[in-house]
Design an enzyme around this catalytic site. Structure first.
Site, PDB file in Angstrom:
ATOM      1  N   ASP A   1       0.857  -1.189   0.000  1.00  0.00           N
ATOM      2  CA  ASP A   1       0.000   0.000   0.000  1.00  0.00           C
ATOM      3  C   ASP A   1       0.898   1.246   0.000  1.00  0.00           C
ATOM      4  O   ASP A   1       1.869   1.311   0.749  1.00  0.00           O
ATOM      5  CB  ASP A   1      -0.905  -0.013   1.247  1.00  0.00           C
ATOM      6  CG  ASP A   1      -2.053   0.979   1.126  1.00  0.00           C
ATOM      7  OD1 ASP A   1      -3.218   0.536   1.137  1.00  0.00           O
ATOM      8  OD2 ASP A   1      -1.792   2.197   1.016  1.00  0.00           O
ATOM      9  N   ILE A   2       0.567   2.219  -0.852  1.00  0.00           N
ATOM     10  CA  ILE A   2       1.442   3.409  -0.911  1.00  0.00           C
ATOM     11  C   ILE A   2       1.255   4.345   0.277  1.00  0.00           C
ATOM     12  O   ILE A   2       2.065   5.245   0.472  1.00  0.00           O
ATOM     13  CB  ILE A   2       1.298   4.282  -2.190  1.00  0.00           C
ATOM     14  CG1 ILE A   2      -0.128   4.373  -2.680  1.00  0.00           C
ATOM     15  CG2 ILE A   2       2.285   3.892  -3.253  1.00  0.00           C
ATOM     16  CD1 ILE A   2      -0.305   5.524  -3.649  1.00  0.00           C
TER      17      ILE A   2
ATOM     18  N   ASN B   1     -12.904  -3.435   2.255  1.00  0.00           N
ATOM     19  CA  ASN B   1     -13.941  -2.405   2.283  1.00  0.00           C
ATOM     20  C   ASN B   1     -14.804  -2.572   1.041  1.00  0.00           C
ATOM     21  O   ASN B   1     -14.284  -2.687  -0.068  1.00  0.00           O
ATOM     22  CB  ASN B   1     -13.308  -1.006   2.301  1.00  0.00           C
ATOM     23  CG  ASN B   1     -12.442  -0.798   3.534  1.00  0.00           C
ATOM     24  OD1 ASN B   1     -12.781  -1.279   4.610  1.00  0.00           O
ATOM     25  ND2 ASN B   1     -11.333  -0.104   3.386  1.00  0.00           N
TER      26      ASN B   1
ATOM     27  N   GLU C   1     -12.136   3.217  -1.403  1.00  0.00           N
ATOM     28  CA  GLU C   1     -11.644   4.324  -2.242  1.00  0.00           C
ATOM     29  C   GLU C   1     -11.228   3.838  -3.625  1.00  0.00           C
ATOM     30  O   GLU C   1     -11.342   4.571  -4.597  1.00  0.00           O
ATOM     31  CB  GLU C   1     -10.438   5.000  -1.572  1.00  0.00           C
ATOM     32  CG  GLU C   1     -10.839   5.827  -0.361  1.00  0.00           C
ATOM     33  CD  GLU C   1      -9.632   6.343   0.417  1.00  0.00           C
ATOM     34  OE1 GLU C   1      -8.483   6.026   0.021  1.00  0.00           O
ATOM     35  OE2 GLU C   1      -9.853   7.064   1.394  1.00  0.00           O
ATOM     36  N   VAL C   2     -10.714   2.610  -3.688  1.00  0.00           N
ATOM     37  CA  VAL C   2     -10.349   2.031  -4.990  1.00  0.00           C
ATOM     38  C   VAL C   2     -11.354   0.918  -5.274  1.00  0.00           C
ATOM     39  O   VAL C   2     -11.427  -0.073  -4.538  1.00  0.00           O
ATOM     40  CB  VAL C   2      -8.906   1.486  -4.969  1.00  0.00           C
ATOM     41  CG1 VAL C   2      -8.584   0.802  -6.295  1.00  0.00           C
ATOM     42  CG2 VAL C   2      -7.906   2.611  -4.691  1.00  0.00           C
TER      43      VAL C   2
ATOM     44  N   HIS D   1      -9.959  -5.768  -3.317  1.00  0.00           N
ATOM     45  CA  HIS D   1      -8.669  -5.956  -2.642  1.00  0.00           C
ATOM     46  C   HIS D   1      -8.889  -6.177  -1.159  1.00  0.00           C
ATOM     47  O   HIS D   1      -9.898  -5.744  -0.597  1.00  0.00           O
ATOM     48  CB  HIS D   1      -7.746  -4.749  -2.859  1.00  0.00           C
ATOM     49  CG  HIS D   1      -8.302  -3.462  -2.357  1.00  0.00           C
ATOM     50  ND1 HIS D   1      -9.192  -2.704  -3.085  1.00  0.00           N
ATOM     51  CD2 HIS D   1      -8.129  -2.800  -1.193  1.00  0.00           C
ATOM     52  CE1 HIS D   1      -9.526  -1.629  -2.403  1.00  0.00           C
ATOM     53  NE2 HIS D   1      -8.905  -1.658  -1.241  1.00  0.00           N
TER      54      HIS D   1
ATOM     55  N   HIS E   1      -6.875  -5.709   2.579  1.00  0.00           N
ATOM     56  CA  HIS E   1      -5.731  -5.139   3.303  1.00  0.00           C
ATOM     57  C   HIS E   1      -5.211  -6.159   4.311  1.00  0.00           C
ATOM     58  O   HIS E   1      -6.000  -6.781   5.030  1.00  0.00           O
ATOM     59  CB  HIS E   1      -6.173  -3.921   4.132  1.00  0.00           C
ATOM     60  CG  HIS E   1      -6.658  -2.769   3.335  1.00  0.00           C
ATOM     61  ND1 HIS E   1      -5.920  -1.621   3.141  1.00  0.00           N
ATOM     62  CD2 HIS E   1      -7.830  -2.559   2.686  1.00  0.00           C
ATOM     63  CE1 HIS E   1      -6.607  -0.766   2.417  1.00  0.00           C
ATOM     64  NE2 HIS E   1      -7.775  -1.306   2.119  1.00  0.00           N
TER      65      HIS E   1
HETATM   66  P1  AMP Z   1      -9.817   1.151   0.179  1.00  0.00           P
HETATM   67  O1  AMP Z   1     -10.428   1.254  -1.189  1.00  0.00           O
HETATM   68  O2  AMP Z   1     -10.427   2.109   1.174  1.00  0.00           O
HETATM   69  O3  AMP Z   1      -9.771  -0.238   0.729  1.00  0.00           O
HETATM   70  O4  AMP Z   1      -8.325   1.667   0.102  1.00  0.00           O
HETATM   71  C1  AMP Z   1      -7.548   1.633  -1.056  1.00  0.00           C
HETATM   72  C2  AMP Z   1      -6.109   1.545  -0.624  1.00  0.00           C
HETATM   73  O5  AMP Z   1      -5.321   1.549  -1.788  1.00  0.00           O
HETATM   74  C3  AMP Z   1      -5.631   2.703   0.261  1.00  0.00           C
HETATM   75  O6  AMP Z   1      -5.077   2.163   1.449  1.00  0.00           O
HETATM   76  C4  AMP Z   1      -4.578   3.410  -0.611  1.00  0.00           C
HETATM   77  O7  AMP Z   1      -3.488   3.912   0.140  1.00  0.00           O
HETATM   78  C5  AMP Z   1      -4.156   2.310  -1.547  1.00  0.00           C
HETATM   79  N1  AMP Z   1      -3.688   2.756  -2.856  1.00  0.00           N
HETATM   80  C6  AMP Z   1      -4.275   3.660  -3.672  1.00  0.00           C
HETATM   81  N2  AMP Z   1      -3.565   3.793  -4.814  1.00  0.00           N
HETATM   82  C7  AMP Z   1      -2.517   2.925  -4.717  1.00  0.00           C
HETATM   83  C8  AMP Z   1      -1.414   2.591  -5.566  1.00  0.00           C
HETATM   84  N3  AMP Z   1      -1.254   3.188  -6.752  1.00  0.00           N
HETATM   85  N4  AMP Z   1      -0.523   1.668  -5.134  1.00  0.00           N
HETATM   86  C9  AMP Z   1      -0.679   1.075  -3.936  1.00  0.00           C
HETATM   87  N5  AMP Z   1      -1.693   1.344  -3.075  1.00  0.00           N
HETATM   88  C10 AMP Z   1      -2.598   2.255  -3.464  1.00  0.00           C
END
Ligand code: AMP
Ligand code: ZN
Length: 146
Positions: free
Chosen positions: A30-31, A86, A94-95, A99, A101
């Site tokens: 995770d970035i 999530n 958010e993405v 995925h 975590h």
């Molecule tokens: P969520 O959708 O809330 O489960 O979180 C998405 C996760 O993806 C967050 O923890 C971000 O920090 C992570 N994230 C977003 N863009 C990238 C990326 N390009 N590379 C790695 N992690 C990412």
């Protein structure tokens, strides 16, 4: 899916630090890690979130997450690990590409510290990739099991 960052990462069209990849899943850093070693297990194909992902892929992603939890708890001495997915904006997604975590908790603090994040540096990324490298066979064993 066009414009999806995790699709691009899975196809190596966007940069990421990889711990593992096969034909179905990828494990990346995770970035914005909550703590050192914050990983994401992603499907290589695009699914919005857990509710529309085929069960075979859900199984692979969570098996890999379970292997990582074992690696952190048993082999790397983390006192705790969170495994979280999530689904939906209301849940904090958010993405919108499935995925999970995997968050080793070195300091404790549980859910209260989930929003305290830092930007991943390349030094930290290298350290985490090297920390997991000796245990890749555990991920492979979990993925191969019944
Ligand atoms: P969520 O959708 O809330 O489960 O979180 C998405 C996760 O993806 C967050 O923890 C971000 O920090 C992570 N994230 C977003 N863009 C990238 C990326 N390009 N590379 C790695 N992690 C990412
Ligand atoms: Zn995608």
């Amino acid at each position: 899916m066009a414009g999806c960052i995790f699709c691009k990462i899975a196809k190596s069209e966007a940069p990421a630090h990889f711990v593992y990849q096969d034909s179905d899943i990828s494990i990346i850093l995770d970035i914005y890690p909550v703590e050192k070693g914050h990983l994401l297990v992603i499907s290589n194909e695009h699914y919005e979130s857990i509710h529309d992902t085929p069960s075979r892929i859900i199984s692979k992603v969570f098996r890999a997450a379970a292997a990582l939890a074992r690696i952190y708890r048993v082999y790397l001495g983390a006192p705790g690990v969170n495994v979280v997915t999530n689904s939906g904006r209301a849940a904090g997604q958010e993405v919108f590409h499935f995925h999970v975590h995997v968050l080793p908790r070195w300091r404790g603090g549980g859910w209260r510290t989930l929003t305290m994040r830092h930007r991943l540096t390349s030094e930290e990324a290298e350290e985490v990739v090297n920390m997991i490298k000796p245990y890749i066979h555990i991920i492979e064993e979990y993925l191969a099991g019944e």
